[in-house]
Structures are given as structure tokens and as C-alpha cells.
Scaffold this motif. Structure first.
Motif, PDB file in Angstrom:
ATOM      1  N   GLU A 166      51.588  44.712  49.310  1.00 51.44           N
ATOM      2  CA  GLU A 166      51.572  46.178  49.512  1.00 51.44           C
ATOM      3  C   GLU A 166      50.294  46.742  50.249  1.00 51.44           C
ATOM      4  OE1 GLU A 166      52.627  49.774  46.668  1.00 51.44           O
ATOM      5  OE2 GLU A 166      50.955  48.465  46.099  1.00 51.44           O
ATOM      6  N   GLU A 167      48.999  46.022  50.338  1.00 56.38           N
ATOM      7  CA  GLU A 167      47.986  46.632  50.865  1.00 56.38           C
ATOM      8  C   GLU A 167      48.008  46.357  52.285  1.00 56.38           C
ATOM      9  OE1 GLU A 167      42.888  46.164  50.632  1.00 56.38           O
ATOM     10  OE2 GLU A 167      44.474  45.378  48.937  1.00 56.38           O
ATOM     11  N   ARG A 168      48.521  44.938  52.581  1.00 55.46           N
ATOM     12  CA  ARG A 168      48.728  44.261  53.955  1.00 55.46           C
ATOM     13  C   ARG A 168      49.544  45.123  54.744  1.00 55.46           C
ATOM     14  NH1 ARG A 168      48.762  39.295  51.329  1.00 55.46           N
ATOM     15  NH2 ARG A 168      51.213  39.053  52.047  1.00 55.46           N
ATOM     16  N   ILE A 169      50.878  45.523  54.098  1.00 55.79           N
ATOM     17  CA  ILE A 169      51.795  46.147  54.812  1.00 55.79           C
ATOM     18  C   ILE A 169      51.305  47.743  54.937  1.00 55.79           C
ATOM     19  CG2 ILE A 169      54.049  47.293  54.559  1.00 55.79           C
ATOM     20  CD1 ILE A 169      54.446  44.489  55.081  1.00 55.79           C
ATOM     21  N   LYS A 170      50.780  48.399  53.969  1.00 55.58           N
ATOM     22  CA  LYS A 170      50.094  49.646  54.326  1.00 55.58           C
ATOM     23  C   LYS A 170      49.188  49.829  55.403  1.00 55.58           C
ATOM     24  CE  LYS A 170      51.248  51.700  49.849  1.00 55.58           C
ATOM     25  NZ  LYS A 170      50.781  52.348  48.762  1.00 55.58           N
ATOM     26  N   ASP A 171      48.458  48.559  55.624  1.00 55.26           N
ATOM     27  CA  ASP A 171      47.377  48.561  56.659  1.00 55.26           C
ATOM     28  C   ASP A 171      47.906  48.077  58.078  1.00 55.26           C
ATOM     29  OD1 ASP A 171      45.352  49.456  54.973  1.00 55.26           O
ATOM     30  OD2 ASP A 171      44.788  47.316  54.546  1.00 55.26           O
ATOM     31  N   ALA A 172      49.324  47.859  58.183  1.00 57.22           N
ATOM     32  CA  ALA A 172      49.674  47.405  59.359  1.00 57.22           C
ATOM     33  C   ALA A 172      49.844  48.235  60.502  1.00 57.22           C
ATOM     34  CB  ALA A 172      50.975  46.321  59.017  1.00 57.22           C
TER      35      ALA A 172
ATOM     36  N   VAL B   9      52.495  55.150  60.489  1.00 59.79           N
ATOM     37  CA  VAL B   9      53.027  56.369  60.857  1.00 59.79           C
ATOM     38  C   VAL B   9      54.172  56.461  59.967  1.00 59.79           C
ATOM     39  CG1 VAL B   9      52.209  56.612  63.166  1.00 59.79           C
ATOM     40  CG2 VAL B   9      54.521  55.554  62.771  1.00 59.79           C
ATOM     41  N   GLU B  10      54.836  55.675  59.178  1.00 59.25           N
ATOM     42  CA  GLU B  10      56.181  55.757  58.496  1.00 59.25           C
ATOM     43  C   GLU B  10      55.913  55.552  57.070  1.00 59.25           C
ATOM     44  OE1 GLU B  10      58.715  57.017  59.352  1.00 59.25           O
ATOM     45  OE2 GLU B  10      58.443  57.378  61.469  1.00 59.25           O
ATOM     46  N   GLN B  11      54.898  55.799  56.406  1.00 61.08           N
ATOM     47  CA  GLN B  11      54.431  55.368  55.047  1.00 61.08           C
ATOM     48  C   GLN B  11      55.160  56.104  54.172  1.00 61.08           C
ATOM     49  OE1 GLN B  11      50.551  54.665  53.768  1.00 61.08           O
ATOM     50  NE2 GLN B  11      49.885  53.610  55.246  1.00 61.08           N
ATOM     51  N   SER B  12      55.660  57.082  54.483  1.00 59.97           N
ATOM     52  CA  SER B  12      56.727  58.024  53.628  1.00 59.97           C
ATOM     53  C   SER B  12      58.094  57.386  53.250  1.00 59.97           C
ATOM     54  CB  SER B  12      57.257  59.466  53.998  1.00 59.97           C
ATOM     55  OG  SER B  12      57.911  59.108  55.515  1.00 59.97           O
ATOM     56  N   VAL B  13      58.196  56.297  54.147  1.00 64.94           N
ATOM     57  CA  VAL B  13      59.488  55.386  54.088  1.00 64.94           C
ATOM     58  C   VAL B  13      59.178  54.393  52.937  1.00 64.94           C
ATOM     59  CG1 VAL B  13      61.100  53.986  55.334  1.00 64.94           C
ATOM     60  CG2 VAL B  13      60.131  55.750  56.205  1.00 64.94           C
ATOM     61  N   PHE B  14      58.041  54.032  52.721  1.00 69.40           N
ATOM     62  CA  PHE B  14      57.807  52.891  51.899  1.00 69.40           C
ATOM     63  C   PHE B  14      56.956  53.066  50.429  1.00 69.40           C
ATOM     64  CE2 PHE B  14      57.584  51.445  56.373  1.00 69.40           C
ATOM     65  CZ  PHE B  14      58.688  50.519  56.394  1.00 69.40           C
ATOM     66  N   ASP B  15      57.867  53.551  49.602  1.00 71.14           N
ATOM     67  CA  ASP B  15      57.500  53.765  48.137  1.00 71.14           C
ATOM     68  C   ASP B  15      57.233  52.379  47.583  1.00 71.14           C
ATOM     69  OD1 ASP B  15      60.034  52.940  47.788  1.00 71.14           O
ATOM     70  OD2 ASP B  15      60.806  54.874  46.935  1.00 71.14           O
ATOM     71  N   ASP B  16      56.849  52.381  46.348  1.00 68.79           N
ATOM     72  CA  ASP B  16      56.687  51.221  45.683  1.00 68.79           C
ATOM     73  C   ASP B  16      57.598  50.030  45.872  1.00 68.79           C
ATOM     74  OD1 ASP B  16      54.065  51.764  45.481  1.00 68.79           O
ATOM     75  OD2 ASP B  16      53.660  52.349  43.284  1.00 68.79           O
ATOM     76  N   ALA B  17      58.908  50.919  45.348  1.00 74.79           N
ATOM     77  CA  ALA B  17      60.302  50.037  45.155  1.00 74.79           C
ATOM     78  C   ALA B  17      60.416  49.387  46.494  1.00 74.79           C
ATOM     79  CB  ALA B  17      61.275  50.705  44.497  1.00 74.79           C
ATOM     80  N   THR B  18      60.449  50.234  47.620  1.00 71.58           N
ATOM     81  CA  THR B  18      60.878  49.552  48.924  1.00 71.58           C
ATOM     82  C   THR B  18      60.007  48.511  49.337  1.00 71.58           C
ATOM     83  OG1 THR B  18      61.615  51.880  49.605  1.00 71.58           O
ATOM     84  CG2 THR B  18      61.314  50.334  51.238  1.00 71.58           C
ATOM     85  N   LEU B  19      58.449  48.754  49.098  1.00 71.17           N
ATOM     86  CA  LEU B  19      57.914  47.492  49.208  1.00 71.17           C
ATOM     87  C   LEU B  19      58.013  46.395  48.694  1.00 71.17           C
ATOM     88  CD1 LEU B  19      54.339  49.758  49.779  1.00 71.17           C
ATOM     89  CD2 LEU B  19      55.543  48.223  51.533  1.00 71.17           C
ATOM     90  N   ALA B  20      58.610  46.527  47.419  1.00 73.13           N
ATOM     91  CA  ALA B  20      58.934  45.574  46.447  1.00 73.13           C
ATOM     92  C   ALA B  20      59.912  44.851  47.130  1.00 73.13           C
ATOM     93  CB  ALA B  20      59.252  45.917  44.984  1.00 73.13           C
ATOM     94  N   ALA B  21      61.075  45.412  47.523  1.00 72.99           N
ATOM     95  CA  ALA B  21      62.215  45.052  48.242  1.00 72.99           C
ATOM     96  C   ALA B  21      61.776  44.014  49.552  1.00 72.99           C
ATOM     97  CB  ALA B  21      63.160  46.112  48.672  1.00 72.99           C
ATOM     98  N   LEU B  22      60.867  44.621  50.273  1.00 72.84           N
ATOM     99  CA  LEU B  22      60.447  43.843  51.202  1.00 72.84           C
ATOM    100  C   LEU B  22      59.754  42.595  50.752  1.00 72.84           C
ATOM    101  CD1 LEU B  22      58.876  46.739  53.601  1.00 72.84           C
ATOM    102  CD2 LEU B  22      61.090  45.492  54.065  1.00 72.84           C
ATOM    103  N   TYR B  23      58.846  42.633  49.669  1.00 77.35           N
ATOM    104  CA  TYR B  23      58.390  41.514  49.272  1.00 77.35           C
ATOM    105  C   TYR B  23      59.089  40.258  48.576  1.00 77.35           C
ATOM    106  CZ  TYR B  23      55.352  39.002  45.726  1.00 77.35           C
ATOM    107  OH  TYR B  23      54.650  38.150  44.918  1.00 77.35           O
ATOM    108  N   LYS B  24      60.183  40.929  47.922  1.00 71.54           N
ATOM    109  CA  LYS B  24      61.296  40.103  47.550  1.00 71.54           C
ATOM    110  C   LYS B  24      62.102  39.401  48.725  1.00 71.54           C
ATOM    111  CE  LYS B  24      64.120  38.332  44.156  1.00 71.54           C
ATOM    112  NZ  LYS B  24      65.032  37.732  44.820  1.00 71.54           N
TER     113      LYS B  24
END
Length: 288
Positions: A45-51, A56-71
């Protein structure tokens, strides 16, 4: 643009699809990952948010969305993320690296989509989504699975579409349509040297969709791209089955949009003529 357009061959077999099978919108593994929040997920999650491509689109990436990308990464569908291909009110599409150095497209739907009501208009009346609740999350999750199912059904019917690869919660991974220079150009963005052939290919794809029980529902020169000598139909999230109560109206609008575009290219075509072609079954050569 090339003078000729290549038609893909139907895959054959059962293309009846899953129109009577309910879509499951229950809690996914991504939801459980987001709730657990172990160390590996927090590092991801930290790596994605720092990318840079996501800042500019962090409003799209809530925790569950980041978890979906992680999965999806854990399952091997995505190796690395690239920059955005398109941004919209309901979803962003990103270029990514898949297994074996293949390129894929990752479509991330916003849970708080601004056109939520419009999405429900396409879902309500579709027999695959009977009993769907009113939660925004459930609607978006159903929409993602619907798009994947529509793409697969269209592909089997011999319509050139991006091949769906995987879904997880509000994320869809599919074939990337483009090259190192960027995404494929939409039909409305290119000069068509042979509009007659392009029209013949597109109307055949519309007929194949209809024969497979699907109607695109938002077809125009902006939802068809040109790639490697082929027309590729994209954005099938809103496509409905022929049993949808508004299916005829959606089909008539698709026919008008396509006919109007090719009329501007100099062809003598009408929406009514296209509608008749699309709804008339292809002749069976075995009966000749």
C-alpha cells in the motif's frame, strides 16, 4: 489506417453465456486482506501510494481497492504497474506488466461512481442481477463482473474485444490493446481510408453480439479502436442481454450512432438499415 480490416473467427461452442446465473457480490478476499492489514499488504500500500502514476488519483484507491490490486499481484496477474491509459468518471484504466512480460490493462472502478444511477439503469432488468441490493459497492462489484462476462461472451461469439483475464472486487484485468507508443486509437481519432470495409466489419460484429444475446448499449466511434489491422470493440460494461426491458432502445441507439458516424465518412447508410442487418440472422451455408 489500413485499407483492409481483419475479421476474427468465432470460437464456436456454447456462447449462451451466464445470463440466468446470479452475480456474487459478497465479501471477497480483497476485503479480508484490507481488514487484516498485515505487514506485507501495508508495505504494498505504501509503495502504491508513493508511485507517481497514482498520486493524483488517490481518491480512487481506498484500502479495499489497494487490497484488490495486492491480491491480483499475489495471484500473478500483475507484475508491475505503469501509467494511466484513460481516466473517467466511473473508472481509470492503467497500463501494467503481466506474467511473462505481457502487457495488460487494469481497469479500476470507483465505488462512489458519479454515474451510479446510470449504472443501475443497465443492471436493473438484466436477469443476471435480479435481487441486487442498493449499495453502491454491490452495484460496482456487479458491474465489474458483468463487464468481464460480457467480454468473454463477445469473444466466444467472434467479436474482437479485449480478452478478460481476472477480476477482484472493483478491479478488472484484461488484454492491453495498444503498443509501445500508447493505447490504440479510437475510430473517431483516425483517418479511415476504407470506410466501407470498416462499416462491414463493425456491423458484422454488432450482428454477432446480437446473435449471442448481447447489445453493447453505448456503441459509437469512441468505443471502437483500431489495432493491428483489426477493429476492437471496447467498454462492454453496460452491455445488456436481449432480455433486458430496454434492450431494443439501446440497440436502436447503437445503430443510429454507428450509421451517423459512417454517414459522415461518406457512406449511404441509415440506422434503420443497420438495425435490420443486425437483427436478421446470418444465412446458414449448409442449407444452400
Amino acid at each position: 489506417m489500413a485499407n483492409d480490416f481483419e475479421l476474427v473467427d468465432p470460437e464456436g461452442g456454447d456462447i449462451s453465456g451466464d445470463e440466468w446465473e446470479p452475480i456474487d457480490v459478497s465479501e471477497t478476499e480483497a476485503d479480508r486482506i484490507a481488514q487484516k492489514r498485515d505487514r506485507k499488504f501495508e508495505q504494498f500500500e505504501e509503495r502504491i501510494k508513493d508511485a507517481d502514476q497514482f498520486k493524483v488519483e488517490q481518491s480512487v484507491f481506498d484500502d479495499a481497492t489497494l487490497a484488490a490490486l495486492y491480491k491480483l499481484v499475489q495471484d500473478g496477474h500483475v507484475e508491475a504497474f505503469g501509467g494511466p491509459l484513460s481516466t473517467g468518471k466511473e473508472a481509470n484504466v492503467y497500463q501494467a506488466l503481466g506474467p511473462d512480460d505481457t502487457e495488460v490493462a487494469v481497469k479500476v472502478y470507483r465505488i462512489n461512481a458519479s454515474n451510479f444511477r446510470q449504472m443501475r439503469d443497465y443492471l436493473e432488468g438484466d436477469p443476471r442481477f435480479e435481487g441486487l441490493g442498493g449499495k453502491k459497492k454491490d452495484v460496482v462489484l456487479a458491474w465489474v463482473k458483468k463487464e468481464s462476462a460480457n467480454l468473454e461472451r463477445a469473444r466466444k461469439a467472434g467479436v474482437r474485444v479485449p480478452t478478460p483475464i481476472a477480476t477482484e472486487r472493483n478491479v478488472l484485468v484484461m488484454e492491453y490493446i495498444g503498443n509501445e507508443a500508447g493505447r490504440a486509437k479510437r475510430l473517431g481519432e483516425v483517418h479511415i481510408e476504407n470506410p466501407e470495409t470498416a462499416y462491414e466489419v463493425l456491423r458484422e460484429y454488432m450482428r454477432r453480439l446480437y446473435s449471442a444475446g448481447l447489445i453493447h448499449g453505448d456503441l459509437s466511434e469512441y468505443n471502437v479502436v483500431f489495432h493491428e489491422g483489426q477493429l476492437v470493440v471496447i467498454d462492454l460494461g453496460q452491455a445488456v442481454t436481449v432480455h433486458h426491458p430496454n434492450s431494443r432502445g439501446f440497440l436502436e441507439r447503437d445503430c443510429r450512432n454507428v450509421a451517423n458516424f459512417f454517414s459522415r465518412q461518406g457512406l449511404d447508410v441509415t440506422g434503420d438499415d443497420l438495425l435490420e442487418f443486425v437483427t436478421t440472422p446470418e444465412p446458414d451455408p449448409s442449407r444452400d
